[in-house]
Design an enzyme around this catalytic site. Structure first.
Site, PDB file in Angstrom:
ATOM      1  N   GLU A 112      -4.629   9.993  -0.479  1.00  0.00           N
ATOM      2  CA  GLU A 112      -5.946   8.972  -0.405  1.00  0.00           C
ATOM      3  C   GLU A 112      -6.494   8.695   0.973  1.00  0.00           C
ATOM      4  O   GLU A 112      -7.754   8.969   1.318  1.00  0.00           O
ATOM      5  CB  GLU A 112      -5.533   7.833  -1.225  1.00  0.00           C
ATOM      6  CG  GLU A 112      -6.812   6.764  -1.167  1.00  0.00           C
ATOM      7  CD  GLU A 112      -6.821   5.376  -0.968  1.00  0.00           C
ATOM      8  OE1 GLU A 112      -7.351   4.740  -1.453  1.00  0.00           O
ATOM      9  OE2 GLU A 112      -6.129   5.410   0.191  1.00  0.00           O
ATOM     10  N   GLU A 113      -5.598   8.543   1.907  1.00  0.00           N
ATOM     11  CA  GLU A 113      -5.920   8.090   3.234  1.00  0.00           C
ATOM     12  C   GLU A 113      -6.350   9.505   4.109  1.00  0.00           C
ATOM     13  O   GLU A 113      -6.983   9.495   4.962  1.00  0.00           O
ATOM     14  CB  GLU A 113      -4.733   7.575   4.151  1.00  0.00           C
ATOM     15  CG  GLU A 113      -4.334   5.998   3.737  1.00  0.00           C
ATOM     16  CD  GLU A 113      -3.508   5.935   2.557  1.00  0.00           C
ATOM     17  OE1 GLU A 113      -3.205   7.017   2.092  1.00  0.00           O
ATOM     18  OE2 GLU A 113      -3.269   4.858   2.296  1.00  0.00           O
ATOM     19  N   ASP A 130      -4.575  -0.230  -6.244  1.00  0.00           N
ATOM     20  CA  ASP A 130      -4.136   0.078  -4.988  1.00  0.00           C
ATOM     21  C   ASP A 130      -3.894  -1.217  -4.233  1.00  0.00           C
ATOM     22  O   ASP A 130      -5.072  -1.768  -4.063  1.00  0.00           O
ATOM     23  CB  ASP A 130      -5.056   1.053  -4.200  1.00  0.00           C
ATOM     24  CG  ASP A 130      -4.738   1.764  -3.110  1.00  0.00           C
ATOM     25  OD1 ASP A 130      -3.581   1.174  -2.598  1.00  0.00           O
ATOM     26  OD2 ASP A 130      -5.312   2.438  -2.293  1.00  0.00           O
ATOM     27  N   ASP A 153       0.821  -1.174   0.031  1.00  0.00           N
ATOM     28  CA  ASP A 153       0.052   0.067  -0.071  1.00  0.00           C
ATOM     29  C   ASP A 153       0.862   1.195   0.216  1.00  0.00           C
ATOM     30  O   ASP A 153       1.426   1.703   0.978  1.00  0.00           O
ATOM     31  CB  ASP A 153      -0.937   0.015   1.356  1.00  0.00           C
ATOM     32  CG  ASP A 153      -1.831   1.272   1.243  1.00  0.00           C
ATOM     33  OD1 ASP A 153      -1.954   1.873   0.374  1.00  0.00           O
ATOM     34  OD2 ASP A 153      -2.445   1.317   2.395  1.00  0.00           O
TER      35      ASP A 153
END
Length: 198
Positions: free
Chosen positions: A39-40, A68, A5
């Protein structure tokens, strides 16, 4: 050093771009390779990118393929045949779903797992990665994903845990689907309504 990730997705995008270049054949349609940050933190990079586009530019995007975390096995597939989770392929376009399945059947032969694709998926993965900022504008999407594992968002997500055999197979599926889409003379049909998520 988060290798699955999202090192696995980033490396795959580079390899697909390289292989398309090595073919020496210009695809009929443009393919754009984009890496998004944050993204997070709420899909901020992809949200910013989409927000800078005009309505016309967004309508010119035929599809978004999002990669992803595709380098590992999740707990449900420890002893299974090679697989990949496919999320979103049928949410906006029956054409996209069919093209991906045909590419898989012709070139790769992975088990395509749609567990996380359901509208009632409690994980809500469809709404949690960068493809969603395209889907919410009606752009058909596929999110390729190998599922979560014990090292998810942990410093133990290291390269020695990557399954390079699976990574290569999944990359071939994304490549085959992307190449088919990039060389279509007709645009894939959007035949389902946009879902409002979050």
């Amino acid at each position: 050093a988060a290798l699955n990730d999202n090192g696995s997705g980033s490396a795959t995008i580079l390899e697909i771009a390289l292989q398309m270049k090595r073919l020496g054949i210009q695809p009929v349609n443009k393919a754009r390779f984009i890496w998004f940050a944050a993204e997070e933190n709420g899909l901020l990079g992809s949200e910013y990118y989409v927000s800078t586009l005009s309505t016309r530019d967004i309508k010119n995007i035929a599809v978004n393929l999002n990669i992803d975390m595709i380098g590992r096995r999740d707990s449900a597939h420890q002893a299974s045949a090679p697989y990949v989770h496919v999320i979103g392929s049928d949410r906006l376009s029956s054409d996209l779903h069919r093209i991906n399945e045909e590419a898989n059947a012709t070139y790769v032969g992975l088990d395509l797992d749609y567990t996380f694709n359901g509208a009632n998926d409690p994980n809500r993965f469809y709404y949690r990665s960068d493809h969603y900022n395209f889907a919410r504008y009606g752009v058909p999407v596929i999110f390729y994903f190998s599922g979560v594992h014990a090292d998810y968002h942990q410093p133990t997500d290291e390269v020695d845990r990557i399954r390079f055999d699976l990574l290569e197979q999944r990359a071939r599926l994304v490549f085959a689907t992307a190449w088919e889409l990039a060389n279509r003379s007709d645009r894939i049909v959007v035949d389902k309504p946009v879902e409002k998520g979050e």
